[in-house]
Design a protein around this motif. Structure first.
Motif, mmCIF file in Angstrom:
data_model
loop_
_atom_site.group_PDB
_atom_site.id
_atom_site.type_symbol
_atom_site.label_atom_id
_atom_site.label_comp_id
_atom_site.label_asym_id
_atom_site.label_seq_id
_atom_site.Cartn_x
_atom_site.Cartn_y
_atom_site.Cartn_z
ATOM 1 N N TYR A 1 16.826 -41.798 -42.678
ATOM 2 C CA TYR A 1 16.587 -40.545 -43.406
ATOM 3 C C TYR A 1 16.585 -40.794 -44.922
ATOM 4 O O TYR A 1 15.707 -40.300 -45.642
ATOM 5 C CB TYR A 1 17.675 -39.525 -43.032
ATOM 6 C CG TYR A 1 17.664 -38.273 -43.857
ATOM 7 C CD1 TYR A 1 16.787 -37.235 -43.582
ATOM 8 C CD2 TYR A 1 18.543 -38.116 -44.950
ATOM 9 C CE1 TYR A 1 16.771 -36.081 -44.356
ATOM 10 C CE2 TYR A 1 18.536 -36.970 -45.724
ATOM 11 C CZ TYR A 1 17.649 -35.942 -45.424
ATOM 12 O OH TYR A 1 17.619 -34.811 -46.171
ATOM 13 N N GLN A 2 17.554 -41.560 -45.379
ATOM 14 C CA GLN A 2 17.646 -41.823 -46.808
ATOM 15 C C GLN A 2 16.468 -42.648 -47.317
ATOM 16 O O GLN A 2 16.086 -42.531 -48.484
ATOM 17 C CB GLN A 2 18.977 -42.532 -47.125
ATOM 18 C CG GLN A 2 20.227 -41.716 -46.831
ATOM 19 C CD GLN A 2 20.318 -40.449 -47.636
ATOM 20 O OE1 GLN A 2 19.691 -40.324 -48.689
ATOM 21 N NE2 GLN A 2 21.102 -39.483 -47.146
ATOM 22 N N ARG A 3 15.899 -43.482 -46.413
ATOM 23 C CA ARG A 3 14.709 -44.260 -46.802
ATOM 24 C C ARG A 3 13.441 -43.424 -46.745
ATOM 25 O O ARG A 3 12.363 -43.914 -47.077
ATOM 26 C CB ARG A 3 14.557 -45.470 -45.863
ATOM 27 C CG ARG A 3 15.631 -46.526 -46.029
ATOM 28 C CD ARG A 3 15.209 -47.832 -45.350
ATOM 29 N NE ARG A 3 14.936 -47.647 -43.933
ATOM 30 C CZ ARG A 3 15.824 -47.805 -42.948
ATOM 31 N NH1 ARG A 3 17.081 -48.142 -43.272
ATOM 32 N NH2 ARG A 3 15.499 -47.626 -41.704
ATOM 33 N N LEU B 1 27.355 -32.611 -41.901
ATOM 34 C CA LEU B 1 28.637 -31.929 -41.742
ATOM 35 C C LEU B 1 29.791 -32.937 -41.732
ATOM 36 O O LEU B 1 30.863 -32.664 -42.291
ATOM 37 C CB LEU B 1 28.635 -31.109 -40.443
ATOM 38 C CG LEU B 1 27.596 -29.985 -40.368
ATOM 39 C CD1 LEU B 1 27.742 -29.212 -39.066
ATOM 40 C CD2 LEU B 1 27.726 -29.038 -41.564
ATOM 41 N N ARG B 2 29.577 -34.090 -41.100
ATOM 42 C CA ARG B 2 30.627 -35.116 -41.102
ATOM 43 C C ARG B 2 30.930 -35.564 -42.534
ATOM 44 O O ARG B 2 32.094 -35.790 -42.903
ATOM 45 C CB ARG B 2 30.190 -36.328 -40.261
ATOM 46 C CG ARG B 2 30.139 -36.072 -38.773
ATOM 47 C CD ARG B 2 30.035 -37.400 -38.020
ATOM 48 N NE ARG B 2 29.631 -37.227 -36.637
ATOM 49 C CZ ARG B 2 30.403 -36.749 -35.666
ATOM 50 N NH1 ARG B 2 31.634 -36.366 -35.953
ATOM 51 N NH2 ARG B 2 29.958 -36.634 -34.430
ATOM 52 N N LEU C 1 30.668 -42.009 -39.712
ATOM 53 C CA LEU C 1 29.515 -41.880 -38.826
ATOM 54 C C LEU C 1 29.560 -42.972 -37.773
ATOM 55 O O LEU C 1 30.026 -44.082 -38.031
ATOM 56 C CB LEU C 1 28.204 -41.998 -39.622
ATOM 57 C CG LEU C 1 28.002 -41.047 -40.797
ATOM 58 C CD1 LEU C 1 26.609 -41.238 -41.388
ATOM 59 C CD2 LEU C 1 28.212 -39.601 -40.382
ATOM 60 N N SER C 2 29.056 -42.636 -36.592
ATOM 61 C CA SER C 2 28.948 -43.655 -35.539
ATOM 62 C C SER C 2 27.799 -44.598 -35.878
ATOM 63 O O SER C 2 27.037 -44.363 -36.834
ATOM 64 C CB SER C 2 28.678 -42.985 -34.191
ATOM 65 O OG SER C 2 27.378 -42.414 -34.185
ATOM 66 N N THR C 3 27.648 -45.659 -35.091
ATOM 67 C CA THR C 3 26.565 -46.621 -35.338
ATOM 68 C C THR C 3 25.207 -45.943 -35.274
ATOM 69 O O THR C 3 24.348 -46.143 -36.153
ATOM 70 C CB THR C 3 26.629 -47.761 -34.292
ATOM 71 O OG1 THR C 3 27.902 -48.412 -34.389
ATOM 72 C CG2 THR C 3 25.514 -48.774 -34.542
ATOM 73 N N GLU C 4 24.996 -45.135 -34.244
ATOM 74 C CA GLU C 4 23.713 -44.422 -34.116
ATOM 75 C C GLU C 4 23.502 -43.485 -35.294
ATOM 76 O O GLU C 4 22.400 -43.404 -35.852
ATOM 77 C CB GLU C 4 23.684 -43.613 -32.815
ATOM 78 C CG GLU C 4 22.386 -42.826 -32.636
ATOM 79 C CD GLU C 4 22.457 -41.784 -31.526
ATOM 80 O OE1 GLU C 4 21.433 -41.123 -31.273
ATOM 81 O OE2 GLU C 4 23.539 -41.614 -30.925
ATOM 82 N N GLU C 5 24.557 -42.794 -35.695
ATOM 83 C CA GLU C 5 24.436 -41.855 -36.807
ATOM 84 C C GLU C 5 24.148 -42.577 -38.110
ATOM 85 O O GLU C 5 23.361 -42.103 -38.940
ATOM 86 C CB GLU C 5 25.722 -41.028 -36.905
ATOM 87 C CG GLU C 5 25.878 -40.038 -35.749
ATOM 88 C CD GLU C 5 27.284 -39.464 -35.650
ATOM 89 O OE1 GLU C 5 27.454 -38.465 -34.925
ATOM 90 O OE2 GLU C 5 28.216 -40.021 -36.288
ATOM 91 N N LYS C 6 24.752 -43.740 -38.310
ATOM 92 C CA LYS C 6 24.470 -44.525 -39.521
ATOM 93 C C LYS C 6 23.016 -44.966 -39.570
ATOM 94 O O LYS C 6 22.363 -44.905 -40.622
ATOM 95 C CB LYS C 6 25.381 -45.757 -39.565
ATOM 96 C CG LYS C 6 26.828 -45.465 -39.914
ATOM 97 C CD LYS C 6 27.658 -46.749 -39.895
ATOM 98 C CE LYS C 6 29.122 -46.469 -40.205
ATOM 99 N NZ LYS C 6 29.946 -47.697 -40.126
#
Length: 377
Positions: A372-374, A353-354, A361-366
């Motif tokens: 996830y992308q990996r 959604l962001r 994205l925050s550090t945790e979100e990154k």
């Protein structure tokens, strides 16, 4: 409660002749006598023991004390001295208990005094966290010591019997649904706000399940009270608001703004779509989506509480594909075809959604997004 029979042995006081005397009622369960008494809180930490943590599970009669639960329970007592409620403790006594009724026949046989040698050990079968909380609360407010708690005394018939009592006492214990906890909690301001939204706000009125935290396949509701509570909590977290009225106006306005961006909610209210059909096909009514939207809103509101500023930034929410068949949700909000709401799933859902809204994205979100992308899902 009193003591008597003081004794001396070699000039040193002993507990051999001492007794605790509890006013009590005698009962019978499964052919065994038990006794119910009222015990002063100050006595609870002194006489009621629980097994040490280092004992192996098979030689304990209780689970290990979860020390993390104790401060919250203690605060509950200290912050609500006029209306806290604690249920009875259940304890086994390994000494020779002696009950003396007020009479030898009739109802008086069941009411009297329970005599327990002070040398006895009192082992809690149910209520060890309440006992620990009472001890912690007494350290801060000694005046609580004059209050009482109900205690059920059983004769200790050995480790096996004590373990069985613990299993039986907890066998059918069912934690109430979180929704009904929110519904009945009149101390928590957020619970009060959530109930108001559910009952009065046009977005939610008549479409929130107030008791259960799960919706049946045929339910005509769109949301659960517990999901709305979590989402509104996420929305308001850390905001510097002046009053509960401001929190009400802000959350009310935010959810109405979201409603304008998710047409299906209005269609259900107009009865052109069924709630069951929408829940089955789309994600936006589920707890994980509401929570993610709340977190998204929190980011916008932290930057500005002015609707003229945050509403336009929220508008890309209109273009989100909420369909459960959207492959973007797999591994984020959906695992193997089922909606999943653990912490990592919430993070990955709000990440999507962001990105839709062009937010960083925050550090945790990154970190979560990179994993996830990996493909580390």
């Amino acid at each position: 409660m009193g003591t008597h029979g003081l004794g001396q042995h070699g000039g040193v006081a002993t507990t051999a002749g001492f007794e605790y005397i509890f006013p009590a009622i005698r009962g019978v369960q499964a052919g065994r006598e038990y006794y119910v008494s009222m015990c002063p809180l100050r006595l609870i930490p002194r006489i009621f023991l629980f097994d040490e943590d280092e004992l192996a599970p098979e030689v304990r009669a209780q689970r290990v004390l979860n020390k993390g639960r104790v401060p919250a329970l203690a605060r509950y007592i200290l912050e609500n001295p006029d209306d806290y409620v604690f249920s009875a403790l259940t304890a086994s006594v390994d000494g020779a208990m002696r009950f003396v009724g007020v009479s030898d026949q009739g109802p008086g046989m069941r009411v009297g005094q329970l005599h327990i040698p002070m040398a006895s050990q009192f082992l809690i079968n149910d209520g060890q966290h309440r006992r620990a909380a009472i001890e912690a609360a007494l350290k801060e407010n000694q005046a609580l010591g004059d209050e009482t708690i109900a205690v059920v005394f059983f004769h200790d018939a050995g480790l096996e019997r004590s373990q069985q009592m613990f299993a039986d006492l907890n066998r059918h214990a069912v934690r109430p649904a979180r929704s009904i906890g929110v519904l009945y909690d009149h101390r928590d301001e957020l619970s009060q706000l959530t109930r108001l939204l559910a009952l009065k706000c046009p977005v939610f009125r008549n479409f929130v399940e107030m008791e259960s935290s799960n919706l049946s396949a045929r339910s005509r509701k769109l949301f659960t009270l517990s999901a709305l509570y979590s989402a509104t909590s996420a929305l308001l977290r850390g905001l510097e608001l002046k009053s509960s009225k401001e929190a009400e106006q802000l959350s009310w306005g935010f959810w109405q703004a979201v409603d304008d961006l998710i047409p299906d909610w209005r269609e259900v209210r107009r009865k052109t779509l069924s709630a069951a059909e929408v829940r089955k096909q789309d994600l936006h009514t589920h707890g994980i989506a509401l929570h993610a939207i709340g977190l998204l809103g929190n980011t916008l509101l932290r930057e500005s509480l002015d609707p003229e500023e945050w509403k336009p930034r929220l508008s890309p929410l209109r273009d989100v594909d909420w369909s459960r068949t959207n492959p973007e949700w797999e591994g984020r909000a959906i695992i193997g075809g089922r909606v999943s709401k653990n912490h990592q799933n919430v993070v990955l859902t709000v990440n999507h959604l962001r990105q839709q809204l062009g937010l960083e994205l925050s550090t945790e979100e990154k970190q979560a997004e990179d994993a996830y992308q990996r493909g580390e899902r």
